[in-house]
Design a protein around this motif. Structure first.
Motif: not given
Length: 216
Positions: A59-66, A107-115
């Motif tokens: 859910t969170q990764l979908f929102f982040l990419f969007q 931790d995984l999410y934050e790596q994606v978020y920061n990039n």
């Protein structure tokens, strides 16, 4: 910011507080582009509200990419066009992630978020709408979205607390904090016009808008 208005306005606040309604009215007032988060497009959201632990990460990764895609599109458009209004701040994505993810997932999410969020444009004005949990629950019930029917008061309270902490430290843009518990941006032109004039006057720093209901 111009003499009469900011160029990029963000309306933020917890689920059910009325940020999309206000963003739509602001966009109409300024004749501007409207950028809305697409919660209806997230295929994991209903599953998250039923079983948060199982569906939190997708859910969170979908929102982040969007949201990152929307911010990138905004950055690439002509910045000399009229006002832009959005009903989300890209940093809110991390706020929700901290609330819902386990440590290793975060931790995984934050790596994606920061990039993905380094080039997000900064707003000229953020309007943060606040309301107590009972008001949020009532408004969520009235709008009747199926995927929201399992939202609990406990979750909303945690979300409210997270927003309070986030904006207590927020200094990236001029901030207008609004007590929206008794404001009706759908049916009350007076409520909306008062807020519009207050928002136009904000140039820098932190400000508060706390209109008191009339007692007859």
């Amino acid at each position: 910011m111009t003499e009469t208005r900011p160029d990029f306005i963000v309306v933020e606040g917890p689920i059910g507080v009325g940020k999309t309604t206000l963003a739509r009215r602001l966009a109409r007032s300024f004749g501007s582009e409207l950028l809305l988060e697409g919660a209806d497009e997230n295929p994991f959201l209903e599953r998250f509200y039923k079983k948060p632990r199982e569906a939190a990460l997708p859910t969170q990764l979908f929102f982040l990419f969007q949201r990152a895609r929307q911010m990138q599109e905004l950055r690439q458009t002509d910045m000399f066009r009229p006002v832009r209004v959005s009903d989300f701040l890209i940093e809110k994505d991390r706020l929700f992630a901290e609330l819902t993810l386990e440590d290793d997932e975060f931790d995984l999410y934050e790596q994606v978020y920061n990039n993905m969020t380094m080039d997000a444009p900064q707003p000229d004005l953020v309007i943060y709408l606040q309301a107590p949990v009972e008001v949020l629950l009532n408004r969520i019930s009235k709008r009747g979205h199926d995927y929201e029917r399992n939202i609990s008061a406990a979750y909303l309270q945690r979300l409210n607390d997270s927003y309070t902490r986030f904006f207590h430290q927020y200094t990236d843009a001029p901030l207008l904090i609004v007590n929206a518990a008794d404001l009706d941006f759908v049916n009350s032109s007076q409520d909306y016009e008062m807020l519009l004039e207050r928002a136009k006057a904000v140039r820098s720093g932190r400000h508060f808008f706390n209109p008191q209901p009339f007692n007859l």
